[in-house]
Design a protein around this motif. Structure first.
Motif, mmCIF file in Angstrom:
data_model
loop_
_atom_site.group_PDB
_atom_site.id
_atom_site.type_symbol
_atom_site.label_atom_id
_atom_site.label_comp_id
_atom_site.label_asym_id
_atom_site.label_seq_id
_atom_site.Cartn_x
_atom_site.Cartn_y
_atom_site.Cartn_z
ATOM 1 N N MET A 96 -11.062 -17.837 -9.500
ATOM 2 C CA MET A 96 -9.988 -17.676 -8.534
ATOM 3 C C MET A 96 -10.408 -18.363 -7.233
ATOM 4 S SD MET A 96 -8.167 -14.039 -7.870
ATOM 5 C CE MET A 96 -6.539 -13.858 -8.436
ATOM 6 N N THR A 97 -9.495 -19.106 -6.653
ATOM 7 C CA THR A 97 -9.820 -19.773 -5.395
ATOM 8 C C THR A 97 -9.576 -18.821 -4.232
ATOM 9 O OG1 THR A 97 -7.600 -20.646 -5.139
ATOM 10 C CG2 THR A 97 -9.157 -22.002 -6.361
ATOM 11 N N ALA A 98 -9.902 -19.259 -3.037
ATOM 12 C CA ALA A 98 -9.810 -18.403 -1.854
ATOM 13 C C ALA A 98 -8.369 -18.066 -1.498
ATOM 14 C CB ALA A 98 -10.496 -19.076 -0.678
ATOM 15 N N PHE A 99 -7.434 -19.013 -1.678
ATOM 16 C CA PHE A 99 -6.050 -18.757 -1.282
ATOM 17 C C PHE A 99 -5.398 -17.615 -2.080
ATOM 18 C CE2 PHE A 99 -1.464 -19.527 -1.663
ATOM 19 C CZ PHE A 99 -1.116 -19.365 -0.332
ATOM 20 N N PRO A 100 -5.490 -17.585 -3.396
ATOM 21 C CA PRO A 100 -4.880 -16.462 -4.127
ATOM 22 C C PRO A 100 -5.514 -15.117 -3.774
ATOM 23 C CG PRO A 100 -5.231 -18.283 -5.624
ATOM 24 C CD PRO A 100 -5.916 -18.634 -4.319
ATOM 25 N N ARG A 101 -6.811 -15.095 -3.525
ATOM 26 C CA ARG A 101 -7.467 -13.826 -3.154
ATOM 27 C C ARG A 101 -6.921 -13.317 -1.814
ATOM 28 N NH1 ARG A 101 -13.838 -14.733 -4.630
ATOM 29 N NH2 ARG A 101 -13.517 -14.847 -6.871
ATOM 30 N N VAL A 102 -6.790 -14.226 -0.872
ATOM 31 C CA VAL A 102 -6.263 -13.848 0.441
ATOM 32 C C VAL A 102 -4.812 -13.411 0.310
ATOM 33 C CG1 VAL A 102 -5.698 -14.696 2.753
ATOM 34 C CG2 VAL A 102 -7.872 -15.317 1.693
ATOM 35 N N ALA A 103 -4.040 -14.087 -0.505
ATOM 36 C CA ALA A 103 -2.635 -13.740 -0.697
ATOM 37 C C ALA A 103 -2.503 -12.364 -1.339
ATOM 38 C CB ALA A 103 -1.945 -14.798 -1.540
ATOM 39 N N VAL A 104 -3.309 -12.096 -2.364
ATOM 40 C CA VAL A 104 -3.268 -10.787 -3.037
ATOM 41 C C VAL A 104 -3.716 -9.695 -2.075
ATOM 42 C CG1 VAL A 104 -4.301 -9.396 -4.872
ATOM 43 C CG2 VAL A 104 -3.536 -11.731 -5.358
ATOM 44 N N LEU A 105 -4.776 -9.942 -1.329
ATOM 45 C CA LEU A 105 -5.255 -8.955 -0.361
ATOM 46 C C LEU A 105 -4.202 -8.689 0.714
ATOM 47 C CD1 LEU A 105 -7.532 -7.166 0.703
ATOM 48 C CD2 LEU A 105 -8.380 -9.149 1.970
ATOM 49 N N GLY A 106 -3.562 -9.739 1.196
ATOM 50 C CA GLY A 106 -2.502 -9.571 2.187
ATOM 51 C C GLY A 106 -1.328 -8.777 1.636
ATOM 52 N N ALA A 107 -0.952 -9.015 0.389
ATOM 53 C CA ALA A 107 0.144 -8.274 -0.233
ATOM 54 C C ALA A 107 -0.210 -6.803 -0.383
ATOM 55 C CB ALA A 107 0.485 -8.888 -1.584
ATOM 56 N N VAL A 108 -1.451 -6.518 -0.808
ATOM 57 C CA VAL A 108 -1.884 -5.123 -0.967
ATOM 58 C C VAL A 108 -1.879 -4.405 0.384
ATOM 59 C CG1 VAL A 108 -3.860 -3.654 -1.547
ATOM 60 C CG2 VAL A 108 -3.207 -5.541 -3.064
ATOM 61 N N VAL A 109 -2.372 -5.061 1.420
ATOM 62 C CA VAL A 109 -2.387 -4.457 2.757
ATOM 63 C C VAL A 109 -0.959 -4.230 3.251
ATOM 64 C CG1 VAL A 109 -3.008 -4.863 5.178
ATOM 65 C CG2 VAL A 109 -4.669 -5.319 3.363
ATOM 66 N N ALA A 110 -0.070 -5.178 3.042
ATOM 67 C CA ALA A 110 1.323 -5.038 3.486
ATOM 68 C C ALA A 110 2.016 -3.884 2.773
ATOM 69 C CB ALA A 110 2.076 -6.339 3.255
ATOM 70 N N ILE A 111 1.811 -3.765 1.476
ATOM 71 C CA ILE A 111 2.441 -2.682 0.708
ATOM 72 C C ILE A 111 1.868 -1.328 1.122
ATOM 73 C CG2 ILE A 111 2.642 -1.690 -1.605
ATOM 74 C CD1 ILE A 111 2.836 -4.608 -2.634
ATOM 75 N N ALA A 112 0.555 -1.259 1.312
ATOM 76 C CA ALA A 112 -0.068 0.004 1.711
ATOM 77 C C ALA A 112 0.392 0.439 3.096
ATOM 78 C CB ALA A 112 -1.589 -0.122 1.670
ATOM 79 N N SER A 113 0.519 -0.501 4.020
ATOM 80 C CA SER A 113 0.930 -0.120 5.370
ATOM 81 C C SER A 113 2.407 0.248 5.412
ATOM 82 C CB SER A 113 0.642 -1.241 6.360
ATOM 83 O OG SER A 113 1.452 -2.369 6.068
ATOM 84 N N ALA A 114 3.217 -0.263 4.503
ATOM 85 C CA ALA A 114 4.639 0.070 4.465
ATOM 86 C C ALA A 114 4.864 1.492 3.974
ATOM 87 C CB ALA A 114 5.381 -0.918 3.574
ATOM 88 N N CYS A 115 3.897 2.073 3.318
ATOM 89 C CA CYS A 115 4.046 3.413 2.761
ATOM 90 C C CYS A 115 3.668 4.511 3.750
ATOM 91 C CB CYS A 115 3.186 3.553 1.505
ATOM 92 S SG CYS A 115 3.728 2.481 0.167
ATOM 93 N N VAL A 116 3.201 4.158 4.925
ATOM 94 C CA VAL A 116 2.791 5.148 5.908
ATOM 95 C C VAL A 116 4.003 5.593 6.709
ATOM 96 C CG1 VAL A 116 1.350 5.572 7.940
ATOM 97 C CG2 VAL A 116 0.488 4.172 6.056
ATOM 98 N N THR A 117 4.258 6.906 6.732
ATOM 99 C CA THR A 117 5.378 7.471 7.475
ATOM 100 C C THR A 117 4.871 8.658 8.280
ATOM 101 O OG1 THR A 117 6.886 6.863 5.698
ATOM 102 C CG2 THR A 117 7.675 8.490 7.276
ATOM 103 N N ILE A 118 5.325 8.753 9.513
ATOM 104 C CA ILE A 118 4.973 9.899 10.346
ATOM 105 C C ILE A 118 6.253 10.672 10.610
ATOM 106 C CG2 ILE A 118 4.072 10.650 12.574
ATOM 107 C CD1 ILE A 118 2.412 8.072 12.610
ATOM 108 N N ASN A 119 6.273 11.917 10.202
ATOM 109 C CA ASN A 119 7.436 12.774 10.405
ATOM 110 C C ASN A 119 7.095 13.866 11.402
ATOM 111 O OD1 ASN A 119 9.136 11.516 8.488
ATOM 112 N ND2 ASN A 119 7.996 12.531 6.860
ATOM 113 N N ILE A 120 7.949 14.032 12.380
ATOM 114 C CA ILE A 120 7.786 15.091 13.367
ATOM 115 C C ILE A 120 9.039 15.948 13.306
ATOM 116 C CG2 ILE A 120 7.466 15.646 15.797
ATOM 117 C CD1 ILE A 120 6.161 12.905 16.118
#
Length: 63
Positions: A1-25
């Motif tokens: 695997m080259t560097a670009f696909p690894r960075v793309a996959v890592l970026g996608a995982v981080v984006a999906i994980a951060s989208a799942c964070v919700t703060i309810n008050i």
């Protein structure tokens, strides 16, 4: 695997994980209503049985 696909996959995982964070008050409705009533009474400074009056502003306008 080259560097670009690894960075793309890592970026996608981080984006999906951060989208799942919700703060309810949650505020109890009764406490919020009581606080609102207290603020209204403080603003109007009404006693029991008094009715609010509109006071003219110094420039002659009423609000």
């Amino acid at each position: 695997m080259t560097a670009f696909p690894r960075v793309a996959v890592l970026g996608a995982v981080v984006a999906i994980a951060s989208a799942c964070v919700t703060i309810n008050i949650y505020f109890p409705a009764a406490a919020a209503e009581k606080a609102a009533d207290r603020i209204i009474e403080d603003v109007w400074q009404l006693g029991e049985g008094e009715t609010p009056t509109i006071r003219p502003q110094p420039d002659g306008e009423t609000k």
